[in-house]
Write a protein that holds these residues in place. Sequence first.
Motif, PDB file in Angstrom:
ATOM      1  N   GLN A 148       0.831  -1.197   0.000  1.00 26.19           N
ATOM      2  CA  GLN A 148       0.000   0.000   0.000  1.00 26.19           C
ATOM      3  C   GLN A 148       0.872   1.257   0.000  1.00 26.19           C
ATOM      4  N   LEU A 208      -1.261  12.906  -5.073  1.00 26.60           N
ATOM      5  CA  LEU A 208      -2.055  12.350  -6.180  1.00 26.60           C
ATOM      6  C   LEU A 208      -1.167  12.039  -7.376  1.00 26.60           C
ATOM      7  N   THR A 211       0.786   8.888  -6.805  1.00 27.36           N
ATOM      8  CA  THR A 211      -0.023   7.662  -6.869  1.00 27.36           C
ATOM      9  C   THR A 211      -0.784   7.544  -8.187  1.00 27.36           C
ATOM     10  N   GLU A 212      -0.367   8.322  -9.178  1.00 26.36           N
ATOM     11  CA  GLU A 212      -0.995   8.293 -10.508  1.00 26.36           C
ATOM     12  C   GLU A 212      -2.489   8.589 -10.430  1.00 26.36           C
ATOM     13  N   GLY A 213      -2.829   9.558  -9.565  1.00 25.28           N
ATOM     14  CA  GLY A 213      -4.198  10.032  -9.475  1.00 25.28           C
ATOM     15  C   GLY A 213      -5.107   9.244  -8.553  1.00 25.28           C
ATOM     16  N   LYS A 214      -4.622   8.148  -7.979  1.00 25.09           N
ATOM     17  CA  LYS A 214      -5.484   7.293  -7.148  1.00 25.09           C
ATOM     18  C   LYS A 214      -5.659   7.830  -5.739  1.00 25.09           C
ATOM     19  N   GLY A 215      -4.634   8.457  -5.203  1.00 27.70           N
ATOM     20  CA  GLY A 215      -4.636   8.833  -3.795  1.00 27.70           C
ATOM     21  C   GLY A 215      -4.005   7.731  -2.965  1.00 27.70           C
ATOM     22  N   ASP A 217      -3.394   5.034   0.167  1.00 31.08           N
ATOM     23  CA  ASP A 217      -4.260   4.126   0.923  1.00 31.08           C
ATOM     24  C   ASP A 217      -4.486   4.639   2.346  1.00 31.08           C
ATOM     25  N   LYS A 236      -7.282   7.995  -1.256  1.00 29.90           N
ATOM     26  CA  LYS A 236      -8.108   7.309  -2.252  1.00 29.90           C
ATOM     27  C   LYS A 236      -9.529   7.095  -1.738  1.00 29.90           C
ATOM     28  N   ARG A 260     -16.188  10.511  -0.440  1.00 28.84           N
ATOM     29  CA  ARG A 260     -15.138   9.571  -0.841  1.00 28.84           C
ATOM     30  C   ARG A 260     -15.137   8.324   0.030  1.00 28.84           C
TER      31      ARG A 260
END
Length: 334
Positions: A148, A208, A211-215, A217, A236, A260
Amino acid sequence: MKAVVMTTPGKPEVLQLQDVPEPKLQTDRDILVRLHAAGVNPIDTKLRSRGTFYPDEMPAILGCDGAGVVEAVGSAVSRFQVGDEVYFCAGGLGKSGTGNYAELTVVDERWVARKPKSLSFTEAAAAPLILITAWEALYDRGRLEAGQTALIHGGAGGVGHVAIQLAKIKGADVCTTVSSQEKARLVRQFGADEPILYTQTDFAQAALDWTEGKGVDVAFDTVGGQTFYDTVAAVKVYGDLVTILEPDYNIGKLKTARSRNLRISLELMLTPALQGLVAAQEHQTEILEQCAQWIDKGKLNIHLSQTIPLPDAVSAHQAIESGSTTGKIALQIA
């Protein structure tokens, strides 16, 4: 014995070195520890300025963290004997007969762990509260798992620098906020994968991007205030946000966090002691025992930035309240 005593809430100068009676064993599970060092934590400065959890039991000896040598044991003590080197987080919240800004203290053996062999007493005294806080926040509240990603605020600070290392031990990737290039270099030494200079960039956007836009864990907030609310965007969907500060609802709302589906956890490692939760206190002792093993194996390091003599406890509090320290400060007692 000599002890630094708080006689009334106020500025650091209310801390005074005094001669006080030596503490006595109160139960058959107690051990008497001759302290060699005491850790200094932000909670100490808050209790000094605002008042302790036990205002009717003034004057008080502060200091939750201690390290020293067992000098006497109660009749039912089974885990320790005279001469053992120990470290612990116990007392120092204002209750009469406790506190570690002193030459001697009495502690229930259940809240005590053997000192890591590779640490000095001052390094060991700096460790317990931050180890327990970071462990509970990341492992117990945030349920961090291998593979993670984690955002840890204040990575060069006391809690932050061990949180980075615990996250890496778990097998997570870590980004962390720092205020300078010097601190960025420091947190890389602790294993951080991505230092974020929050003074120069939007840390949430940086997390972001990382994490390539994921956010992430899990996000661990050690700062509070606006930082807590700004962190929501960095986590995320269905992620975890853990904070050691109470959110200020005058600053922001949790609408975005709710949309979210974030799981928000409030971490206070003092709860077991304040509420007398024996099993939870024993869990904290187990944390210290496991961390001692990792420290002695070189997997976990304690960054002690300053060692200050016990009579100069005032300057230790002033240093913490300046907000410019890295790692931890400890009081040298013997």
